[in-house]
Design an enzyme around this catalytic site. Structure first.
Site, PDB file in Angstrom:
ATOM      1  N   HIS A   1      -5.674 -21.588  11.354  1.00  0.00           N
ATOM      2  CA  HIS A   1      -7.064 -21.928  11.069  1.00  0.00           C
ATOM      3  C   HIS A   1      -7.770 -20.806  10.307  1.00  0.00           C
ATOM      4  O   HIS A   1      -8.436 -21.049   9.298  1.00  0.00           O
ATOM      5  CB  HIS A   1      -7.855 -22.257  12.339  1.00  0.00           C
ATOM      6  CG  HIS A   1      -9.317 -22.308  12.061  1.00  0.00           C
ATOM      7  ND1 HIS A   1      -9.936 -23.408  11.488  1.00  0.00           N
ATOM      8  CD2 HIS A   1     -10.273 -21.351  12.171  1.00  0.00           C
ATOM      9  CE1 HIS A   1     -11.206 -23.129  11.279  1.00  0.00           C
ATOM     10  NE2 HIS A   1     -11.442 -21.897  11.680  1.00  0.00           N
TER      11      HIS A   1
ATOM     12  N   CYS B   1      -7.691 -27.987   8.256  1.00  0.00           N
ATOM     13  CA  CYS B   1      -6.413 -27.339   8.579  1.00  0.00           C
ATOM     14  C   CYS B   1      -5.680 -28.115   9.676  1.00  0.00           C
ATOM     15  O   CYS B   1      -6.253 -28.953  10.374  1.00  0.00           O
ATOM     16  CB  CYS B   1      -6.634 -25.881   8.988  1.00  0.00           C
ATOM     17  SG  CYS B   1      -7.054 -25.641  10.730  1.00  0.00           S
TER      18      CYS B   1
ATOM     19  N   CYS C   1     -13.393 -28.396   8.721  1.00  0.00           N
ATOM     20  CA  CYS C   1     -12.114 -27.800   8.352  1.00  0.00           C
ATOM     21  C   CYS C   1     -11.001 -28.850   8.348  1.00  0.00           C
ATOM     22  O   CYS C   1     -10.929 -29.700   9.229  1.00  0.00           O
ATOM     23  CB  CYS C   1     -11.774 -26.678   9.322  1.00  0.00           C
ATOM     24  SG  CYS C   1     -10.240 -25.823   8.913  1.00  0.00           S
TER      25      CYS C   1
ATOM     26  N   ASP D   1       0.866  -1.180   0.000  1.00  0.00           N
ATOM     27  CA  ASP D   1       0.000   0.000   0.000  1.00  0.00           C
ATOM     28  C   ASP D   1       0.901   1.229   0.000  1.00  0.00           C
ATOM     29  O   ASP D   1       2.116   1.122   0.126  1.00  0.00           O
ATOM     30  CB  ASP D   1      -0.960  -0.034   1.189  1.00  0.00           C
ATOM     31  CG  ASP D   1      -0.238   0.103   2.510  1.00  0.00           C
ATOM     32  OD1 ASP D   1       0.992   0.343   2.510  1.00  0.00           O
ATOM     33  OD2 ASP D   1      -0.891  -0.033   3.560  1.00  0.00           O
TER      34      ASP D   1
ATOM     35  N   ASP E   1      -8.088  -7.559   0.821  1.00  0.00           N
ATOM     36  CA  ASP E   1      -7.100  -7.714   1.891  1.00  0.00           C
ATOM     37  C   ASP E   1      -7.773  -7.301   3.189  1.00  0.00           C
ATOM     38  O   ASP E   1      -8.673  -6.445   3.172  1.00  0.00           O
ATOM     39  CB  ASP E   1      -5.876  -6.823   1.673  1.00  0.00           C
ATOM     40  CG  ASP E   1      -6.111  -5.400   2.155  1.00  0.00           C
ATOM     41  OD1 ASP E   1      -5.804  -5.094   3.327  1.00  0.00           O
ATOM     42  OD2 ASP E   1      -6.631  -4.574   1.388  1.00  0.00           O
TER      43      ASP E   1
ATOM     44  N   CYS F   1      -7.345 -27.827  13.158  1.00  0.00           N
ATOM     45  CA  CYS F   1      -8.573 -28.615  13.351  1.00  0.00           C
ATOM     46  C   CYS F   1      -8.308 -30.120  13.303  1.00  0.00           C
ATOM     47  O   CYS F   1      -9.027 -30.890  13.928  1.00  0.00           O
ATOM     48  CB  CYS F   1      -9.623 -28.223  12.318  1.00  0.00           C
ATOM     49  SG  CYS F   1     -10.254 -26.564  12.612  1.00  0.00           S
TER      50      CYS F   1
HETATM   51 ZN    ZN Z   1      -9.303 -25.334  10.926  1.00  0.00          ZN
END
Ligand code: ZN
Length: 375
Positions: free
Chosen positions: A339, A310, A308, A92, A270, A313
């Site tokens: 996560h 990830c 999820c 930016d 963003d 998780c």
């Molecule tokens: Zn997760």
């Protein structure tokens, strides 16, 4: 090389898929850019970021200008090398951070004078120096210095602020030397302002497009206005911007915002939310927000989000994440950030798949039907 091409248009709405080619690789749009304020996305290594599927990150000129200094970074081989990130970077212009300084800044036609939040030292950033700083950082996409109009503002104040941003956009483009433009190494995006007035948003789009940039951002949103007004202004600007150029919605937003505004043809987003909220113990899930400190998670052996995949998780319970948070452990921020970013990238992936399969509207309906969450 910088180019943008639309690869698929939704048959149901203004959503589209595209490919943004930059010197550090191709980015598929719609895309979410994690924010790496201090040349690091807080709580996550570049290696993990790549694994999560981050395609491009945003970094903040204001912070890097003050510390460690753009010349230092340039001397060390540029921002990509400095932060160990070989994929694209967008910086930016520093305009928004300076705007956030409030009384510590003073705006003139020439640029913006401000006092550093670190040591009180005085600095001046002009449209020209903002371009130069970002060029020396070596970002793939750089942004014009703009004035983010405060909210609320009168029509007259918003208009003169928007006109200043237009004059600065012209100076910014001039500063990108012909040589740089020809080599196409870095590209400069213009920023649409115009506050909360349709008419001024329109004028701003027309003026910015007349100057001509390879991509356009919509700024001055999420500055305290209602969600409804934010959507109204975003939709207004998005609908007026040229279709064949990438459209970047600055500082937006929640997972819901990504879905709603991708529908209106936004290509780039963003927001600090996934990373900042992670550190504050707020987790985004397919069923809504989970505030991990809540007592009800004390003995909860389930993962944050059953759907999820990830690392967090797959390996840890809500009870453990609550424990880490309550104990103030560093791992709390790390696991929560993994996560939340994974969730944001999953939403983006679902958005892309839905656009591709021309089923965006049914995807959107399902997405909103699931959400409940903590408050
Ligand atoms: Zn997760």
């Amino acid at each position: 090389m910088f180019s943008y091409k639309i690869t698929h248009r939704s048959s149901e709405c203004d959503a589209r898929l595209g490919e943004l080619e930059t010197p550090h690789g191709v980015v598929t749009t719609p895309v979410f850019m994690p924010v790496g304020t201090q040349a690091t996305v807080k709580g996550v290594s570049p290696e993990r970021l790549e694994e999560l599927g981050a395609e491009i990150v945003l970094s903040n000129t204001y912070h890097l200008f003050l510390r460690p200094g753009h010349k230092t970074i340039e001397g060390l081989g540029g921002l990509h090398k400095f932060m160990g990130w070989q994929r694209p970077i967008l910086t930016d212009s520093g305009g928004f951070q300076v705007y956030s300084l409030g009384d510590l800044r003073k705006l003139t036609e020439d640029g913006v004078k401000f006092k550093s939040h670190l040591d009180g030292s005085s600095h001046l950033i002009t449209p020209e120096s903002a371009v130069q700083i970002q060029k020396s950082l070596g970002a793939d996409i750089i942004m014009c210095l703009d004035e983010c109009t405060s909210y609320p503002s009168s029509f007259e104040d918003t208009k003169s602020s928007m006109e200043l941003t237009l004059r600065w956009a012209e100076r910014s483009k001039k500063e990108m030397t012909k040589e740089a433009m020809e080599k196409n190494k870095q590209s400069l995006f213009g920023i649409v302002q115009g506050g909360m007035f349709d008419e001024l948003r329109r004028e701003s789009v027309e003026g910015t497009v007349a100057i001509g940039f390879p991509g356009y951002a919509v700024g001055g949103l999420s500055v305290g206005e209602s969600k409804g007004l934010m959507y109204e202004m975003a939709e207004c600007a998005l609908s007026l911007l040229p279709e064949e150029k990438p459209r970047y919605l600055m500082g937006v937003g929640t997972p819901e915002d990504l879905v709603n505004l991708a529908e209106n043809g936004a290509d780039m987003f963003d927001c600090v939310m996934p990373t900042r909220n992670a550190r504050n113990g707020t987790l985004f899930t397919s069923l809504g927000k989970v505030i991990i400190k809540n007592e009800k998670y004390k003995d909860d052996g389930a993962p944050v989000d059953d759907d999820c995949t990830c690392y967090t998780c797959r390996n840890f319970s809500r009870a453990y994440l609550r424990h880490l948070y309550m104990a103030g452990e560093i791992l709390s921020s790390i696991l929560n950030t993994l996560h939340n970013l994974h969730f944001y990238f999953s939403v983006i992936r679902e958005i892309r798949e839905a656009i591709m399969a021309d089923r965006f509207l049914s995807f959107k309906r399902d997405f909103f039907n699931r959400i409940e969450g903590d408050s």
